[in-house]
Scaffold this active site. Structure first.
Site, short mmCIF file in Angstrom:
data_model
loop_
_atom_site.label_atom_id
_atom_site.label_comp_id
_atom_site.label_asym_id
_atom_site.label_seq_id
_atom_site.Cartn_x
_atom_site.Cartn_y
_atom_site.Cartn_z
CD GLU A 255 -51.73 123.17 24.13
OE1 GLU A 255 -51.51 121.95 24.63
OE2 GLU A 255 -52.84 123.46 24.87
CB CYS A 294 -46.87 117.73 19.42
SG CYS A 294 -49.53 118.08 18.74
P1 NAP Z 1 -38.94 124.44 19.13
O1 NAP Z 1 -38.02 124.77 18.65
O2 NAP Z 1 -39.18 125.44 20.12
O3 NAP Z 1 -39.52 126.03 17.99
C1 NAP Z 1 -40.81 126.69 18.21
C2 NAP Z 1 -41.29 127.65 17.88
O4 NAP Z 1 -40.40 129.05 19.77
C3 NAP Z 1 -40.77 128.36 16.03
O5 NAP Z 1 -41.83 129.13 16.22
C4 NAP Z 1 -39.17 129.52 17.46
O6 NAP Z 1 -38.97 129.87 16.05
C5 NAP Z 1 -39.39 129.67 18.34
N1 NAP Z 1 -39.06 129.75 19.76
C6 NAP Z 1 -37.42 129.37 19.31
N2 NAP Z 1 -36.61 130.29 20.56
C7 NAP Z 1 -37.29 131.21 20.80
C8 NAP Z 1 -36.69 132.28 21.18
N3 NAP Z 1 -36.48 132.03 22.49
N4 NAP Z 1 -37.91 132.84 21.51
C9 NAP Z 1 -39.24 133.07 21.19
N5 NAP Z 1 -39.12 132.25 19.95
C10 NAP Z 1 -38.38 131.55 20.40
O7 NAP Z 1 -40.28 124.21 18.16
P2 NAP Z 1 -39.99 123.10 17.07
O8 NAP Z 1 -38.74 122.38 16.85
O9 NAP Z 1 -40.63 123.86 16.20
O10 NAP Z 1 -41.36 122.20 17.05
C11 NAP Z 1 -41.64 120.37 17.41
C12 NAP Z 1 -42.19 120.36 18.89
O11 NAP Z 1 -43.33 121.17 18.91
C13 NAP Z 1 -42.38 119.03 19.05
O12 NAP Z 1 -41.64 118.68 20.43
C14 NAP Z 1 -43.43 118.97 19.21
O13 NAP Z 1 -43.56 118.12 20.21
C15 NAP Z 1 -44.36 119.87 19.72
N6 NAP Z 1 -45.44 120.73 19.24
C16 NAP Z 1 -46.87 120.42 20.22
C17 NAP Z 1 -47.63 121.00 19.49
C18 NAP Z 1 -49.55 120.86 21.08
O14 NAP Z 1 -49.15 120.86 20.63
N7 NAP Z 1 -48.92 120.03 22.30
C19 NAP Z 1 -48.38 121.02 18.50
C20 NAP Z 1 -47.26 121.31 17.68
C21 NAP Z 1 -45.53 121.16 17.83
P3 NAP Z 1 -37.79 129.78 15.16
O15 NAP Z 1 -38.21 128.45 14.60
O16 NAP Z 1 -37.53 130.82 14.47
O17 NAP Z 1 -36.67 129.49 15.86
#
Ligand code: NAP
Length: 525
Positions: A255, A294
């Site tokens: 997602e 999102c």
């Molecule tokens: P993110 O930076 O991609 O992080 C998401 C998750 O991935 C966090 O738990 C992060 O941990 C982890 N992560 C980062 N790098 C990783 C790696 N190399 N290996 C394993 N895990 C890793 O996203 P975010 O900033 O938290 O969220 C915002 C984004 O989420 C927005 O773009 C939004 O559109 C999207 N979103 C989508 C939905 C949907 O249902 N489609 C719902 C909500 C949000 P850390 O925090 O510890 O870095």
């Protein structure tokens, strides 16, 4: 205080200083998290060997009762969760409700739906496939619960709902859960897990949490595990291509981000109910959770003759929304969750402004109510206007994860379809129109690039569930840029935690295997 991880049936504090979680209004350090020193391989093994079998020793109905008990527990602790969300996410009362009450509602929905599957422990799909001239040899399809772990890597914006909307179907299917919440807002997820574990609702190993870096988590996932990721498209790409995930064909659900649109039909002119409904929803989407959803509306497509009036109407409503410290009751819009998110939003707004005019907001130096600009992570609600249509680039490509939307005029229905499709795959589009001809062309024209299309006309009025509101009995997820994942949709979500297998053999064997199975058709009910 350092938040403990819950792994291999133990509370384990990560080593080292850890990462600080902060109040995005004051900048105050609240708690720290660390996953350093956690044996992630052992955590996954424990969940597979201990939690999974204990869950699957029970039927769907018994597991549904566990979800009901979790929902009741969370409801009882609701005030405490609101307090954590206020402090760690800068969430207003309405924002907290969206996340925490959304989580409880989703759990209750699955508890209710799960009961209909009764005491069965697997599912039978369809009828017998004839494979020989007589009935001596036939095939029967089954859906069997996975024997692995459901690994959730979650985004920061829904620390409550983000866990439970995934955990409800996984646990109902009999699959244990290991969640790694996003670091900036991990506190609420961790507290909920702690409460559920301490209440003894689930068997040992059914629910684990690792706070902080995911570290080598993906190196240890296996064939029968599911990785369910919510977050940015960049991180999603790393998940999908992780060598161990690829080598072992681990099921991955993504997602990701999405540049969703709201579309006004030709009949949604000023004075029409559809126009007013659109204005209300655009403002709500920009302000609730400070646009950190999102599903939030990022692009607003309006007929060329209406777009300027729409911009004025939205701007005048935004002018009345107080932005600031959610501890002040007059405040409607809180901060983003961190300085890093604020910086990313400012960067995104600057890119959009290369091809847009500013209708409202966008002032990085604006004064939030009861907060100091330099310590906090506020972004002023910002409405932009872009008349470059398909020639614009950033407007269609950049998801500013904050209270920001852009109005785009369109020439005709074909143009509206082309603009919506230019998002290259979105979670949701909402359409404000009662014009049957327009809807008959537009809805099929955008359907294959959207997970959900919500149509609002005067007859629906304010009864609709909201552009950004994900209903547990409807599909959540979108194609292309949105990640290609599918979540929720009622019991349909259980399919991800089962494997379809066909057993070929004699009728006595197939009868025996089918006897206690629930009908998989119930998933689509
Ligand atoms: P993110 O930076 O991609 O992080 C998401 C998750 O991935 C966090 O738990 C992060 O941990 C982890 N992560 C980062 N790098 C990783 C790696 N190399 N290996 C394993 N895990 C890793 O996203 P975010 O900033 O938290 O969220 C915002 C984004 O989420 C927005 O773009 C939004 O559109 C999207 N979103 C989508 C939905 C949907 O249902 N489609 C719902 C909500 C949000 P850390 O925090 O510890 O870095």
């Amino acid at each position: 205080m350092k938040l403990a991880n819950y792994v291999y049936g133990e509370w384990v504090e990560g080593v080292g200083e850890g990462t600080a979680l902060r109040d995005p209004v004051t900048g105050e350090q609240l708690v720290t998290v660390s996953s350093d020193g956690i044996d992630v391989r052992r955590a996954l093994d424990f969940a597979r060997r201990t939690g999974g079998p204990a869950l699957r020793a029970q039927g769907y109905e018994a597991r549904a009762a566990m979800l009901d008990a979790i929902a009741k527990l969370l409801a009882a602790n609701r005030a405490e969760y609101f307090d954590i969300a206020l402090r760690n996410s800068g969430a207003t009362e309405a924002d907290c409700g969206f996340d925490v009450d959304g989580a409880i509602f989703t759990l209750k929905t699955y508890a209710r739906a799960g009961k209909t599957l009764g005491a069965a422990r697997h599912l039978k799909e369809g009828g017998r496939a004839p494979l020989a001239k007589t009935d001596a040899f036939q095939g029967q399809h089954f859906l069997m619960p996975l024997t692995g772990v459901a690994v959730f890597i979650n985004a920061f914006n829904f620390p409550a709902w983000g866990l439970w909307e995934k955990a409800a179907p996984a646990l109902l299917a009999g699959v244990p859960v290991l969640v790694k919440p996003a670091t900036p807002t991990a506190w609420l997820t961790q507290r909920m897990v702690e409460d559920v574990v301490r209440a003894g609702i689930l068997p040992a190993g059914a629910l684990s949490i690792v706070c902080g870096s995911a570290r080598d988590l993906l190196d240890h996932v296996e064939e029968c595990d599911v990785v369910s990721f919510t977050g940015s498209a960049d991180t999603a790409a790393r998940m999908r291509t992780h060598p161990n995930v690829v080598a072992r064909s681990v099921r991955v659900n993504i997602e990701a981000d999405s540049v969703n649109s709201a579309i006004l039909g030709p009949d949604a002119r000023p004075g029409a109910p559809e126009f007013d409904l659109a204005v209300k929803e655009i403002v709500r989407e920009m302000t609730i959770k400070a646009g950190q959803k999102c599903t939030a509306i990022r692009r607003v497509l309006a007929p060329a003759g209406v777009a300027r009036s729409l911009a004025d109407a939205v701007a005048s409503k935004l002018a009345g929304c107080k932005v600031g410290n959610p501890r002040n009751e007059a405040v409607r819009v809180g901060p983003l969750v961190s300085k890093a998110q604020q910086a990313a939003a400012f960067e995104g707004i600057a890119k959009l402004r290369e091809e847009c005019d500013t209708v409202f907001g966008g002032d990085p130096a604006f004064e939030p109510v009861d907060a100091h600009g330099e310590d906090s992570a506020f972004v002023q609600p910002t409405l932009l206007y872009c008349d470059k249509g398909l020639d614009a680039r950033f407007v269609h490509d950049v998801e500013v994860f904050g209270p920001v939307a852009t109005i785009l005029p369109y020439a005709d229905t074909a143009d509206a379809i082309a603009l919506a499709r230019r998002g290259r795959g979105s979670l949701v589009a909402s359409v404000y129109s009662g014009d049957a001809g327009f809807l008959g062309e537009l809805v099929p024209g955008i359907a294959d690039l959207h997970g959900r299309v919500m149509v609002v006309d005067a007859a629906v009025g304010s009864q609709h569930t909201g552009h950004g509101n994900v209903m547990p009995n409807c599909l959540h997820g979108g194609p292309g840029r949105a990640g290609g994942g599918e979540e929720l949709g009622g019991l349909r979500a259980l399919a991800m935690y089962h494997r379809r297998v066909v057993v070929q053999g004699g009728p006595a064997l197939l009868d025996a295997l089918s006897r206690d199975a629930a009908d998989a058709a119930l998933l689509d009910a």
